[in-house]
Motif scaffolding. Structure first.
Motif, short mmCIF file in Angstrom:
data_model
loop_
_atom_site.label_atom_id
_atom_site.label_comp_id
_atom_site.label_asym_id
_atom_site.label_seq_id
_atom_site.Cartn_x
_atom_site.Cartn_y
_atom_site.Cartn_z
N GLU A 178 0.83 -1.20 0.00
CA GLU A 178 0.00 0.00 0.00
C GLU A 178 0.87 1.25 0.00
O GLU A 178 1.71 1.44 0.87
N VAL A 179 0.67 2.10 -0.99
CA VAL A 179 1.36 3.38 -1.08
C VAL A 179 0.33 4.45 -1.42
O VAL A 179 -0.82 4.15 -1.70
N LYS A 180 0.77 5.72 -1.41
CA LYS A 180 -0.14 6.83 -1.66
C LYS A 180 0.41 7.69 -2.79
O LYS A 180 0.98 8.77 -2.55
N PRO A 181 0.25 7.24 -4.04
CA PRO A 181 0.84 7.96 -5.17
C PRO A 181 0.24 9.34 -5.41
O PRO A 181 0.85 10.15 -6.12
N ARG A 182 -0.93 9.63 -4.84
CA ARG A 182 -1.49 10.97 -4.99
C ARG A 182 -0.94 11.92 -3.93
O ARG A 182 -1.00 13.14 -4.10
N ASP A 183 -0.40 11.38 -2.84
CA ASP A 183 0.07 12.22 -1.72
C ASP A 183 1.59 12.29 -1.64
O ASP A 183 2.16 13.36 -1.40
N LEU A 184 2.25 11.14 -1.79
CA LEU A 184 3.71 11.09 -1.76
C LEU A 184 4.22 10.98 -3.19
O LEU A 184 4.11 9.93 -3.82
N VAL A 185 4.75 12.07 -3.71
CA VAL A 185 5.12 12.15 -5.13
C VAL A 185 6.57 12.58 -5.27
O VAL A 185 7.00 13.54 -4.63
N GLY A 186 7.32 11.87 -6.12
CA GLY A 186 8.70 12.26 -6.38
C GLY A 186 8.78 13.49 -7.26
O GLY A 186 7.76 14.06 -7.67
N HIS A 187 10.00 13.90 -7.57
CA HIS A 187 10.22 15.05 -8.44
C HIS A 187 10.05 14.62 -9.90
O HIS A 187 10.80 13.77 -10.39
N TYR A 188 9.06 15.19 -10.59
CA TYR A 188 8.87 14.91 -12.01
C TYR A 188 9.93 15.66 -12.82
O TYR A 188 10.20 16.83 -12.57
N LEU A 189 10.49 14.98 -13.83
CA LEU A 189 11.46 15.61 -14.71
C LEU A 189 11.03 15.42 -16.16
O LEU A 189 10.65 14.32 -16.56
N ASP A 190 11.11 16.50 -16.96
CA ASP A 190 10.87 16.35 -18.39
C ASP A 190 12.13 15.78 -19.04
O ASP A 190 13.18 15.67 -18.39
N PRO A 191 12.06 15.38 -20.32
CA PRO A 191 13.22 14.72 -20.95
C PRO A 191 14.53 15.50 -20.85
O PRO A 191 15.58 14.90 -20.62
N LYS A 192 14.51 16.82 -21.04
CA LYS A 192 15.75 17.60 -20.97
C LYS A 192 16.32 17.58 -19.56
O LYS A 192 17.53 17.36 -19.35
N GLU A 193 15.46 17.78 -18.56
CA GLU A 193 15.90 17.74 -17.17
C GLU A 193 16.41 16.34 -16.81
O GLU A 193 17.39 16.19 -16.06
N TRP A 194 15.75 15.33 -17.38
CA TRP A 194 16.14 13.94 -17.13
C TRP A 194 17.56 13.67 -17.63
O TRP A 194 18.38 13.08 -16.92
N ASN A 195 17.86 14.10 -18.84
CA ASN A 195 19.20 13.92 -19.38
C ASN A 195 20.25 14.55 -18.49
O ASN A 195 21.32 13.97 -18.23
N ASP A 196 19.99 15.75 -18.00
CA ASP A 196 20.94 16.45 -17.14
C ASP A 196 21.16 15.69 -15.83
O ASP A 196 22.29 15.58 -15.35
N LEU A 197 20.07 15.16 -15.27
CA LEU A 197 20.18 14.46 -13.99
C LEU A 197 20.94 13.15 -14.11
O LEU A 197 21.86 12.88 -13.33
#
Length: 310
Positions: free
Chosen positions: A115-134
């Motif tokens: 059981e998790v709470k994907p609507r409440d506990l959310v990671g940092h979303y990254l778009d493709p450009k931000e993803w490449n940098d990370l």
């Protein structure tokens, strides 16, 4: 909610030269999932659609295919039902990608088993450009949350393969392999984003500090990122008749072994171990001759049914 309930709706032959394929999901509280399933069945029984939609108390998930009008109809239906923040992506298939239309009622729209709470506990979303940098950074642990056979078809450069056969195994992987890295930056990805919604929520729930995930998943990345700027290697496994897609959402070269489900490159299809619907290099030693004879009989029945339809 009771055990899975599955209903089938007939699908007519696609009249146009290609199929619109829509992958979608949204975590959203559903007051009466069983009633939503029935309304969906009423809809898909009257339009030219194939694929699978999963309905649960926590939302909706699935991939459907059809002509433009059919895909637009189901998209609008879900918007009218309140799914106004769907992660929604379209691509195309030259052939019918699913045999039938299925509506399934389940406990989870993607099965993690914890059981998790994907609507409440959310990671940092990254778009493709931000993803490449990370993921180019040395201090980031990059994890492919998909299954082992999906990883085999392709993945991001430097990604860790948890070697899971199903998403249910991911929580055990976290306990055994990641517990000591709670202070590290963790970046995770999956096909369309839904598994990462739950995996990032799980890690945050377990006390990890910095958790990132690729918004829209690999499919969005391949759609938006030019090949010469991409950090993706290989093809992306998809759960339909195309087997895999690549940059620009073009159909890939992999085909699926219908005996074990693993993706195969053209060179692997040429190996002596490959027999269509019976075996490949990854499964030939895992089945008995009696089982292989059963697979051959199944293939004969499939071919006979195809000839009868022509």
């Amino acid at each position: 909610m009771n055990a899975t309930v599955e209903q089938l709706a007939p699908v007519e032959q696609q009249a146009t030269s290609g199929w619109v394929v829509a992958a979608l999901y949204q975590f959203k509280e559903v007051q009466d999932a069983a009633a939503l399933k029935e309304r969906l069945l009423d809809l898909v029984g009257s339009i030219n659609l194939c694929g699978t939609l999963i309905v649960a108390d926590e939302g909706i998930n699935g991939t459907v295919a059809g002509d433009r009008a059919a895909v637009d109809a189901v998209h609008q239906f879900l918007l009218d039902e309140g799914f106004t923040s769907m992660e929604y992506k379209e691509s195309y298939s030259s052939e019918k990608p699913f045999r039938k239309m299925k509506i399934k009622l389940k406990k989870e729209i993607v099965t993690l088993g914890v059981e998790v709470k994907p609507r409440d506990l959310v990671g940092h979303y990254l778009d493709p450009k931000e993803w490449n940098d990370l993921i180019a950074r040395d201090d980031v642990i990059l994890i492919d949350t998909r299954n082992d056979y999906e990883y085999k078809a392709g993945t991001f450069k430097g990604a860790i393969d948890p070697k899971t056969e199903s998403f249910r195994e991911f929580p055990d992987y976290v306990k055994k392999e990641l517990e000591q890295h709670k202070d590290k930056k963790i970046a995770m990805f999956c096909t369309g984003g839904i598994r990462c919604e739950k995996s990032t929520s799980l890690l945050l729930q377990e006390g990890f500090n910095e958790v990132y995930h690729l918004k829209g998943g690999i499919l969005k990345y391949l759609e938006e990122t030019p090949a010469d700027q991409s950090m993706w290697e290989g093809e992306c496994f998809v759960f339909d008749g195309r087997t895999a897609v690549t940059h620009g959402m073009e159909e890939g070269a992999n085909i699926k072994c219908h005996a074990c489900g693993w993706p195969l490159l053209p060179a692997e299809v040429e190996l002596p171990s490959y027999e269509h619907g019976v075996s490949c290099v990854y499964c030939i030693d895992n089945t008995t001759e009696k089982q292989k004879e059963g697979f051959r009989m199944r293939q004969s029945q499939i071919l006979a049914a195809k000839r009868k339809r022509l």
